[in-house]
Design an enzyme around this catalytic site. Sequence first.
Site, PDB file in Angstrom:
ATOM      1  N   ILE A 118      21.701 104.561  40.427  1.00 40.17           N
ATOM      2  CA  ILE A 118      21.874 105.423  41.595  1.00 40.17           C
ATOM      3  C   ILE A 118      22.277 104.606  42.819  1.00 40.17           C
ATOM      4  O   ILE A 118      23.119 105.024  43.613  1.00 40.17           O
ATOM      5  CB  ILE A 118      20.560 106.188  41.897  1.00 40.17           C
ATOM      6  CG1 ILE A 118      20.057 106.907  40.650  1.00 40.17           C
ATOM      7  CG2 ILE A 118      20.736 107.149  43.055  1.00 40.17           C
ATOM      8  CD1 ILE A 118      21.052 107.852  40.045  1.00 40.17           C
ATOM      9  N   GLU A 119      21.662 103.440  42.974  1.00 39.56           N
ATOM     10  CA  GLU A 119      21.867 102.648  44.186  1.00 39.56           C
ATOM     11  C   GLU A 119      23.246 101.984  44.223  1.00 39.56           C
ATOM     12  O   GLU A 119      23.934 102.014  45.251  1.00 39.56           O
ATOM     13  CB  GLU A 119      20.786 101.563  44.287  1.00 39.56           C
ATOM     14  CG  GLU A 119      19.415 102.087  44.683  1.00 39.56           C
ATOM     15  CD  GLU A 119      19.345 102.455  46.157  1.00 39.56           C
ATOM     16  OE1 GLU A 119      20.332 102.235  46.880  1.00 39.56           O
ATOM     17  OE2 GLU A 119      18.308 102.970  46.590  1.00 39.56           O
ATOM     18  N   SER A 120      23.643 101.334  43.118  1.00 43.39           N
ATOM     19  CA  SER A 120      24.845 100.498  43.159  1.00 43.39           C
ATOM     20  C   SER A 120      25.766 100.675  41.975  1.00 43.39           C
ATOM     21  O   SER A 120      26.781  99.984  41.879  1.00 43.39           O
ATOM     22  CB  SER A 120      24.420  99.026  43.217  1.00 43.39           C
ATOM     23  OG  SER A 120      23.686  98.690  42.035  1.00 43.39           O
ATOM     24  N   TYR A 223      18.122 112.297  46.083  1.00 36.35           N
ATOM     25  CA  TYR A 223      17.947 110.938  45.547  1.00 36.35           C
ATOM     26  C   TYR A 223      17.148 110.928  44.230  1.00 36.35           C
ATOM     27  O   TYR A 223      17.634 110.456  43.191  1.00 36.35           O
ATOM     28  CB  TYR A 223      17.238 110.085  46.599  1.00 36.35           C
ATOM     29  CG  TYR A 223      17.126 108.613  46.291  1.00 36.35           C
ATOM     30  CD1 TYR A 223      18.241 107.796  46.311  1.00 36.35           C
ATOM     31  CD2 TYR A 223      15.888 108.041  45.996  1.00 36.35           C
ATOM     32  CE1 TYR A 223      18.140 106.437  46.042  1.00 36.35           C
ATOM     33  CE2 TYR A 223      15.769 106.696  45.736  1.00 36.35           C
ATOM     34  CZ  TYR A 223      16.900 105.893  45.764  1.00 36.35           C
ATOM     35  OH  TYR A 223      16.784 104.552  45.498  1.00 36.35           O
TER      36      TYR A 223
END
Length: 640
Positions: A118-120, A223
């Site tokens: 999800i982040e990168s 998120y």
Amino acid sequence: MAQLKHMVLALTSLVLAPSISFAQSYTSNGIGLSIMNLNAATLKGKAHPTHDIWGRMRQDFRMTEVNPEIVRKHEQYYSSHGDYFNRTILRSQPYLYHIVNEAEKRQMPAEVALLPFIESAFVSKAKSRVGASGLWQFMPHSGRQYGLEQTNLYDGRHDVYAATDAALTYLQYLYSLFGDWSLALAAYNWGEGNVGKAIKRAQLAGIAPTYENLRMPNETRNYVPKLLAVRNIIENPQAFGIHLASVPNRPYFEAISIDQPIDIDAAARLANISTSEFLTLNPSFKSPVFIPKENRKMLLPITAVNTFERNYRSADKSSLLSWNVFKAFAPTSVADLAAQTGMSSAEIKRLNNLSSNTVPAGRSLLISKNSLNTQILDSFSNSDTDPLLNIAMAQPVLPPGTFVTHPTVAVAQSNNIVNNNQEALTITRTSTVATTALNAEQPLLENTTTQTVTVATTTPAPLAAENSDALMQMAQTAQLQAAAAASVQKVLAQAEREEAQVSRVAENRSERAARKIINVADSRRNVAHKVNKGDTLFSIAQRYNINVADLVTANNLRGHNLQVGQVLKIDTNVNSKRMLASARRTGNSKTSIIPASYTVKKGDTLTSIAQRLNIPVSKLKKVHGKQMLRPGQKLKLTNM
């Protein structure tokens, strides 16, 4: 027969009625998702194979689903973008086993290991528009807070090993604050202070402070559902039409330590892998050099570790590094540096990630070993004592204050007999003394002078004769040596006087600094802080330059939630005492314990030894004399 028809119609109505009702209540998308969930439900309870990482993770998926309607939306997005999903999975292969392993050690749910998806998207040097960077998307400040160094040569946020440890440590801390993994993940994205405030607002409104009930930005609202959507697809990829690439349930890399900097190309060559594969596992350096440090690991494919270690042991270490590392002690012009080193200004700026035309004080730089005059940079010193840049050089740069004598004796003779052509016997001795006695880590003073005493005499040999007087030649040589020694002793005496003066100035300065710290401590003894809107323990501790732990202890706090208007005691004495003790330790070298002897290591100089042992270099010179240092040599330090 009529009765049989009635029975068939009744049974048909029982079957079709719920179906018709279902079709009227749900959209086609909803029906499709329900069918996928039905398929997934049929697979629940089956033993998952653990031949790959997915089977292992499925056994430890344990987060409760939040905002199901948003989860369904992201499931549909990922399932309709299967190529993107699979590319991300392929990028995760070098890192995923390590992340899963570390999460398991901390007893965290397996979903946490998917957070970089999800982040990168598992891009090791991904950078967001707000400045977050790396697999785990640390902001610069939060990265430093969790031990990730960021310099012109290295960014710890891109260090796979260090950043994973920092991220999981941070998530553990957030879970201890909120007691719920969904809220902990929301705080990772939005900030612990913001989530804490949202919880307070919900509690004041009489609402249960769950993830679904909190008021939060749209990004944070999506998120955790986004992470859960990825979890659900990995749980049952066939239900979503995804062909999930297998990731072996075994380590991809091993972390090793080395004892000196090495060119990245050389490291890849020793490991027999490509440079791009090396950089996939070690993306944190901004320069072409891997610089070791305590707790900093080099990551290599597990199949290449033995090859690297074998080649590294047998390699000539001096051939593995193409650069010297220097530290600037004063702001220095890049143009001046280029003129002194022979490198171009553009090359220096590109190699060292400099955006300005001035090198700030304290900045470490790479300088090509092939450049000119790299050993005479006035405002730079070899950084071999810096733990970040611990370089073992074959020919160390001699710091100011080192006494060097290079005797050269050339005798022009043939078969030890002077011939009739009056060949000359030339004796040259050059002694160079730098009269500064400053520490290698200090800049040169403006009034520093360098004196060079050169005695060079050429004495014509007497005419050829069998009875030439060898004793006379020896006497002349002794005279020359005595004259040179006398001149050098005179310069040395002047150097010692200047050193004593510099030491006195430094001691006075340290004493004044210590007194100033005492005055500051006295003036800030009793401080109180009234909590304002937006304050956190961390921001308050930063404001008063104290530790969060000291703030919590001084106020007997439980948890990290603060009330607006709450008055906190600020105990600055703890921090001041630390500063004062540090200042006194720095200013008072007489309290150091001096060993009975010291064994010289490769690259040591009298100045670096004196600095390490915290003794004046002049005393060390008196003990050691004028000989050159040799590795393994023992210096006796008694009666100092």
